[in-house]
Structure formats: C-alpha cells, structure tokens
Design a protein around this motif. Structure first.
Motif, PDB file in Angstrom:
ATOM      1  N   MET A   1      31.232 -16.333   8.007  1.00 53.46           N
ATOM      2  CA  MET A   1      30.193 -17.335   8.087  1.00 53.46           C
ATOM      3  C   MET A   1      30.584 -18.580   7.301  1.00 53.46           C
ATOM      4  O   MET A   1      30.094 -19.653   7.595  1.00 53.46           O
ATOM      5  N   ILE A   2      31.469 -18.427   6.342  1.00 45.53           N
ATOM      6  CA  ILE A   2      31.931 -19.580   5.570  1.00 45.53           C
ATOM      7  C   ILE A   2      32.706 -20.534   6.472  1.00 45.53           C
ATOM      8  O   ILE A   2      32.499 -21.751   6.424  1.00 45.53           O
ATOM      9  N   THR A   3      33.560 -19.983   7.323  1.00 42.70           N
ATOM     10  CA  THR A   3      34.320 -20.803   8.260  1.00 42.70           C
ATOM     11  C   THR A   3      33.389 -21.467   9.259  1.00 42.70           C
ATOM     12  O   THR A   3      33.581 -22.639   9.617  1.00 42.70           O
ATOM     13  N   ASP A   4      32.371 -20.752   9.714  1.00 45.97           N
ATOM     14  CA  ASP A   4      31.397 -21.331  10.636  1.00 45.97           C
ATOM     15  C   ASP A   4      30.656 -22.498   9.999  1.00 45.97           C
ATOM     16  O   ASP A   4      30.392 -23.505  10.658  1.00 45.97           O
ATOM     17  N   PHE A   5      30.307 -22.364   8.734  1.00 45.20           N
ATOM     18  CA  PHE A   5      29.620 -23.447   8.043  1.00 45.20           C
ATOM     19  C   PHE A   5      30.507 -24.689   7.966  1.00 45.20           C
ATOM     20  O   PHE A   5      30.045 -25.803   8.202  1.00 45.20           O
ATOM     21  N   ILE A   6      31.782 -24.490   7.667  1.00 44.88           N
ATOM     22  CA  ILE A   6      32.709 -25.625   7.596  1.00 44.88           C
ATOM     23  C   ILE A   6      32.878 -26.271   8.970  1.00 44.88           C
ATOM     24  O   ILE A   6      32.868 -27.503   9.096  1.00 44.88           O
ATOM     25  N   LEU A   7      33.008 -25.449  10.024  1.00 49.98           N
ATOM     26  CA  LEU A   7      33.120 -25.999  11.381  1.00 49.98           C
ATOM     27  C   LEU A   7      31.846 -26.726  11.799  1.00 49.98           C
ATOM     28  O   LEU A   7      31.910 -27.792  12.423  1.00 49.98           O
ATOM     29  N   ALA A   8      30.694 -26.166  11.461  1.00 50.53           N
ATOM     30  CA  ALA A   8      29.424 -26.814  11.792  1.00 50.53           C
ATOM     31  C   ALA A   8      29.267 -28.123  11.026  1.00 50.53           C
ATOM     32  O   ALA A   8      28.783 -29.121  11.584  1.00 50.53           O
ATOM     33  N   LEU A   9      29.664 -28.117   9.783  1.00 48.84           N
ATOM     34  CA  LEU A   9      29.591 -29.336   8.979  1.00 48.84           C
ATOM     35  C   LEU A   9      30.486 -30.420   9.562  1.00 48.84           C
ATOM     36  O   LEU A   9      30.077 -31.579   9.692  1.00 48.84           O
ATOM     37  N   TRP A  10      31.683 -30.053   9.954  1.00 49.34           N
ATOM     38  CA  TRP A  10      32.612 -31.022  10.560  1.00 49.34           C
ATOM     39  C   TRP A  10      32.069 -31.542  11.897  1.00 49.34           C
ATOM     40  O   TRP A  10      32.112 -32.736  12.162  1.00 49.34           O
ATOM     41  N   ALA A  11      31.550 -30.638  12.737  1.00 48.97           N
ATOM     42  CA  ALA A  11      31.018 -31.049  14.040  1.00 48.97           C
ATOM     43  C   ALA A  11      29.801 -31.954  13.865  1.00 48.97           C
ATOM     44  O   ALA A  11      29.647 -32.947  14.583  1.00 48.97           O
ATOM     45  N   GLY A  12      28.935 -31.619  12.929  1.00 45.77           N
ATOM     46  CA  GLY A  12      27.762 -32.455  12.670  1.00 45.77           C
ATOM     47  C   GLY A  12      28.134 -33.814  12.123  1.00 45.77           C
ATOM     48  O   GLY A  12      27.533 -34.830  12.485  1.00 45.77           O
ATOM     49  N   TRP A  13      29.133 -33.856  11.267  1.00 46.64           N
ATOM     50  CA  TRP A  13      29.579 -35.132  10.708  1.00 46.64           C
ATOM     51  C   TRP A  13      30.289 -35.976  11.759  1.00 46.64           C
ATOM     52  O   TRP A  13      30.079 -37.185  11.826  1.00 46.64           O
ATOM     53  N   ALA A  14      31.121 -35.345  12.600  1.00 45.72           N
ATOM     54  CA  ALA A  14      31.857 -36.084  13.629  1.00 45.72           C
ATOM     55  C   ALA A  14      30.913 -36.675  14.675  1.00 45.72           C
ATOM     56  O   ALA A  14      31.149 -37.781  15.164  1.00 45.72           O
ATOM     57  N   THR A  15      29.855 -35.961  15.002  1.00 45.30           N
ATOM     58  CA  THR A  15      28.906 -36.470  15.990  1.00 45.30           C
ATOM     59  C   THR A  15      27.734 -37.202  15.343  1.00 45.30           C
ATOM     60  O   THR A  15      26.930 -37.798  16.049  1.00 45.30           O
ATOM     61  N   GLN A  16      27.646 -37.135  14.041  1.00 42.20           N
ATOM     62  CA  GLN A  16      26.568 -37.725  13.257  1.00 42.20           C
ATOM     63  C   GLN A  16      25.211 -37.257  13.762  1.00 42.20           C
ATOM     64  O   GLN A  16      24.294 -38.032  13.974  1.00 42.20           O
ATOM     65  N   SER A  17      25.130 -35.916  13.952  1.00 41.67           N
ATOM     66  CA  SER A  17      23.918 -35.326  14.485  1.00 41.67           C
ATOM     67  C   SER A  17      23.600 -34.038  13.735  1.00 41.67           C
ATOM     68  O   SER A  17      24.436 -33.137  13.656  1.00 41.67           O
ATOM     69  N   PHE A  18      22.392 -33.963  13.217  1.00 37.65           N
ATOM     70  CA  PHE A  18      21.944 -32.742  12.548  1.00 37.65           C
ATOM     71  C   PHE A  18      21.721 -31.628  13.562  1.00 37.65           C
ATOM     72  O   PHE A  18      21.924 -30.459  13.259  1.00 37.65           O
ATOM     73  N   GLY A  19      21.338 -31.986  14.779  1.00 36.73           N
ATOM     74  CA  GLY A  19      21.120 -31.007  15.833  1.00 36.73           C
ATOM     75  C   GLY A  19      22.394 -30.256  16.198  1.00 36.73           C
ATOM     76  O   GLY A  19      22.361 -29.044  16.428  1.00 36.73           O
ATOM     77  N   VAL A  20      23.517 -30.949  16.245  1.00 36.45           N
ATOM     78  CA  VAL A  20      24.799 -30.303  16.535  1.00 36.45           C
ATOM     79  C   VAL A  20      25.167 -29.353  15.401  1.00 36.45           C
ATOM     80  O   VAL A  20      25.655 -28.249  15.640  1.00 36.45           O
ATOM     81  N   PHE A  21      24.910 -29.762  14.180  1.00 38.63           N
ATOM     82  CA  PHE A  21      25.169 -28.910  13.021  1.00 38.63           C
ATOM     83  C   PHE A  21      24.389 -27.599  13.132  1.00 38.63           C
ATOM     84  O   PHE A  21      24.953 -26.514  12.987  1.00 38.63           O
ATOM     85  N   VAL A  22      23.110 -27.695  13.438  1.00 39.62           N
ATOM     86  CA  VAL A  22      22.268 -26.505  13.544  1.00 39.62           C
ATOM     87  C   VAL A  22      22.679 -25.658  14.744  1.00 39.62           C
ATOM     88  O   VAL A  22      22.730 -24.422  14.659  1.00 39.62           O
ATOM     89  N   LEU A  23      23.003 -26.291  15.863  1.00 40.50           N
ATOM     90  CA  LEU A  23      23.403 -25.561  17.062  1.00 40.50           C
ATOM     91  C   LEU A  23      24.680 -24.760  16.836  1.00 40.50           C
ATOM     92  O   LEU A  23      24.769 -23.594  17.225  1.00 40.50           O
ATOM     93  N   VAL A  24      25.665 -25.348  16.180  1.00 40.47           N
ATOM     94  CA  VAL A  24      26.916 -24.638  15.901  1.00 40.47           C
ATOM     95  C   VAL A  24      26.668 -23.480  14.935  1.00 40.47           C
ATOM     96  O   VAL A  24      27.235 -22.392  15.104  1.00 40.47           O
ATOM     97  N   LEU A  25      25.815 -23.675  13.950  1.00 39.18           N
ATOM     98  CA  LEU A  25      25.480 -22.576  13.039  1.00 39.18           C
ATOM     99  C   LEU A  25      24.757 -21.445  13.772  1.00 39.18           C
ATOM    100  O   LEU A  25      25.034 -20.269  13.532  1.00 39.18           O
ATOM    101  N   LEU A  26      23.851 -21.786  14.669  1.00 37.88           N
ATOM    102  CA  LEU A  26      23.145 -20.754  15.427  1.00 37.88           C
ATOM    103  C   LEU A  26      24.095 -19.989  16.347  1.00 37.88           C
ATOM    104  O   LEU A  26      23.951 -18.778  16.516  1.00 37.88           O
ATOM    105  N   LEU A  27      25.050 -20.657  16.946  1.00 38.13           N
ATOM    106  CA  LEU A  27      26.039 -19.979  17.771  1.00 38.13           C
ATOM    107  C   LEU A  27      26.898 -19.032  16.936  1.00 38.13           C
ATOM    108  O   LEU A  27      27.271 -17.960  17.391  1.00 38.13           O
TER     109      LEU A  27
END
Length: 69
Positions: A1-27
């Motif tokens: 889950m640590i790796t998922d958090f880092i990937l979600a953080l990167w995806a959310g930052w790259a898209t500048q969207s909190f929704g993408v961050f939450v979606l990647v974490l939920l996946l």
C-alpha cells in the motif's frame, strides 16, 4: 500500500486532481495485501489489464474485431 500511495500521489500531482488521487488509491485497495506493505495493488491491476488485453489480441484479435472499448 505504500507503493500505491506514492503512485497515487504522483498521479494526483501530475494531473493536479484530488479525484485522480482518490481513484488510484481506491483501485489499489482492491488488491491490497496486509502481509506485504510494499506490494502494489495498482501495478497488479495494471498487469491484469495488460494480460486481458494480450489474451484478446491473441485469441480474438484481428482486424475484424468488434470489441473496441
């Protein structure tokens, strides 16, 4: 889950969207293993999707395939 958090953080930052961050974490939660904190559910989900895509191209694929998504 640590790796998922880092990937979600990167995806959310790259898209500048909190929704993408939450979606990647939920996946990632769907494939989360409690005994292995560094295993990634998001990467496992991506590998499963690539495998399904490869199976479609091997057994049902071709130029006449009508299963476009």
């Amino acid at each position: 889950m640590i790796t998922d958090f880092i990937l979600a953080l990167w995806a959310g930052w790259a898209t500048q969207s909190f929704g993408v961050f939450v979606l990647v974490l939920l996946l990632g939660v769907f494939f989360w293993r409690h005994d292995r904190p560094f295993s990634s559910g998001v990467l496992r989900l991506a590998l499963i999707a690539l495998g399904i895509s490869a199976l479609f191209s091997l057994f049902g694929g071709g130029d006449d395939c009508d299963c476009d998504l």
